[in-house]
Enzyme design. Structure first.
Site, mmCIF file in Angstrom:
data_model
loop_
_atom_site.group_PDB
_atom_site.id
_atom_site.type_symbol
_atom_site.label_atom_id
_atom_site.label_comp_id
_atom_site.label_asym_id
_atom_site.label_seq_id
_atom_site.Cartn_x
_atom_site.Cartn_y
_atom_site.Cartn_z
ATOM 1 N N CYS A 1 -25.075 89.613 17.049
ATOM 2 C CA CYS A 1 -25.667 90.639 16.185
ATOM 3 C C CYS A 1 -24.662 90.978 15.095
ATOM 4 O O CYS A 1 -23.468 91.136 15.388
ATOM 5 C CB CYS A 1 -25.977 91.878 17.026
ATOM 6 S SG CYS A 1 -26.702 93.217 16.070
ATOM 7 N N LEU A 2 -25.142 91.086 13.854
ATOM 8 C CA LEU A 2 -24.222 91.403 12.749
ATOM 9 C C LEU A 2 -23.573 92.776 12.926
ATOM 10 O O LEU A 2 -22.524 93.039 12.343
ATOM 11 C CB LEU A 2 -24.963 91.333 11.405
ATOM 12 C CG LEU A 2 -25.426 89.929 10.986
ATOM 13 C CD1 LEU A 2 -26.208 89.991 9.691
ATOM 14 C CD2 LEU A 2 -24.241 88.980 10.866
ATOM 15 N N GLY B 1 -30.864 87.080 10.980
ATOM 16 C CA GLY B 1 -31.812 88.191 11.016
ATOM 17 C C GLY B 1 -31.105 89.496 10.720
ATOM 18 O O GLY B 1 -29.906 89.641 10.993
ATOM 19 N N HIS C 1 -34.113 96.589 17.141
ATOM 20 C CA HIS C 1 -33.283 97.432 16.256
ATOM 21 C C HIS C 1 -34.085 98.599 15.691
ATOM 22 O O HIS C 1 -33.555 99.695 15.507
ATOM 23 C CB HIS C 1 -32.759 96.614 15.061
ATOM 24 C CG HIS C 1 -31.479 95.884 15.320
ATOM 25 N ND1 HIS C 1 -30.309 96.517 15.634
ATOM 26 C CD2 HIS C 1 -31.179 94.558 15.284
ATOM 27 C CE1 HIS C 1 -29.339 95.619 15.776
ATOM 28 N NE2 HIS C 1 -29.851 94.418 15.581
ATOM 29 N N HIS D 1 -35.361 90.564 18.907
ATOM 30 C CA HIS D 1 -34.047 91.187 18.708
ATOM 31 C C HIS D 1 -34.115 92.196 17.547
ATOM 32 O O HIS D 1 -33.631 93.320 17.658
ATOM 33 C CB HIS D 1 -33.016 90.082 18.424
ATOM 34 C CG HIS D 1 -31.646 90.559 18.064
ATOM 35 N ND1 HIS D 1 -30.532 90.216 18.795
ATOM 36 C CD2 HIS D 1 -31.194 91.336 17.039
ATOM 37 C CE1 HIS D 1 -29.461 90.778 18.229
ATOM 38 N NE2 HIS D 1 -29.838 91.451 17.164
ATOM 39 N N GLU D 2 -34.748 91.784 16.437
ATOM 40 C CA GLU D 2 -34.797 92.654 15.250
ATOM 41 C C GLU D 2 -35.749 93.829 15.455
ATOM 42 O O GLU D 2 -35.468 94.938 15.012
ATOM 43 C CB GLU D 2 -35.192 91.855 13.999
ATOM 44 C CG GLU D 2 -34.280 90.680 13.653
ATOM 45 C CD GLU D 2 -32.810 91.032 13.565
ATOM 46 O OE1 GLU D 2 -32.475 92.193 13.281
ATOM 47 O OE2 GLU D 2 -31.980 90.141 13.817
ATOM 48 N N GLN E 1 -29.544 98.358 9.987
ATOM 49 C CA GLN E 1 -28.188 97.794 10.008
ATOM 50 C C GLN E 1 -27.458 97.974 8.673
ATOM 51 O O GLN E 1 -26.246 97.761 8.593
ATOM 52 C CB GLN E 1 -28.226 96.312 10.386
ATOM 53 C CG GLN E 1 -28.671 96.096 11.841
ATOM 54 C CD GLN E 1 -28.694 94.628 12.176
ATOM 55 O OE1 GLN E 1 -29.687 93.950 11.942
ATOM 56 N NE2 GLN E 1 -27.595 94.125 12.707
HETATM 57 NI NI NI Z 1 -28.848 92.543 15.661
#
Ligand code: NI
Length: 174
Positions: free
Chosen positions: A94-95, A46, A140, A136-137, A51
């Site tokens: 998380c990236l 995701g 963000h 989660h996304e 990000q």
């Molecule tokens: Ni994340």
């Protein structure tokens, strides 16, 4: 194929609140493709636009299992319209917080309203990994990270570690 650099903790950009997308035009579709390319390259399941430094309410997800065909999903202006009372726990990563994982408890089922790539409004009910990933996304898009759902002590340790690493990267650049 355009792979964009990822914004990493503790960059304050990650705390920005993203703005809604007004029109699904060529620029937005290109952004969706860049986000998918960046997510697959990472690799991750995701990614939110913020990000890669774009403050738009957009996210991409692919929760297909390894070996399965790709299932790229694009959500524009996603909103959680209802959540089930049952909760589930997943070990999240998380990236933007590489190589850190922690268990997070969230509603197990969510209903999400969003705009698709064709500009059409859709509503979907998600459970399992997709439900967790969507929450989660969407977090963000509101400047919230999964570490905001863990204990304050653990969160402070992670932030300190990443702040130190960023400082080291900075001094190397000079
Ligand atoms: Ni994340």
């Amino acid at each position: 194929m355009t792979i964009k650099p990822l914004i990493i903790l503790p960059d304050p950009v990650l705390r920005q609140i993203s703005r809604p997308v007004e029109t699904v035009d060529a620029e937005i579709l290109r952004l969706a493709d860049d986000m998918l390319d960046t997510m697959y390259d990472a690799p991750g399941i995701g990614l939110a636009a913020i990000q890669i430094g774009v403050d738009r309410r957009m996210l991409v997800i692919d929760v297909a299992k390894e070996g399965e065909e790709k299932q790229p999903l694009v959500f524009i202006n996603p909103e959680i319209v209802s959540s089930g009372s049952e909760r589930s726990v997943y070990e999240e990563g998380c990236l933007s917080i590489p190589d850190y994982y922690a268990e997070v408890e969230r509603p197990a089922v969510v209903t999400v309203r969003y705009i698709d790539r064709e500009g059409k409004e859709q509503t979907t009910e998600a459970d399992g990994l997709l439900a967790t990933c969507l929450q989660h996304e969407i977090d963000h898009l509101n400047g919230t990270l999964f570490i905001d759902h863990i204990s304050k002590l653990k969160r402070e340790i992670v932030i300190r570690k990443f702040a130190k690493a960023a400082k080291l990267r900075g001094s190397k650049a000079i």
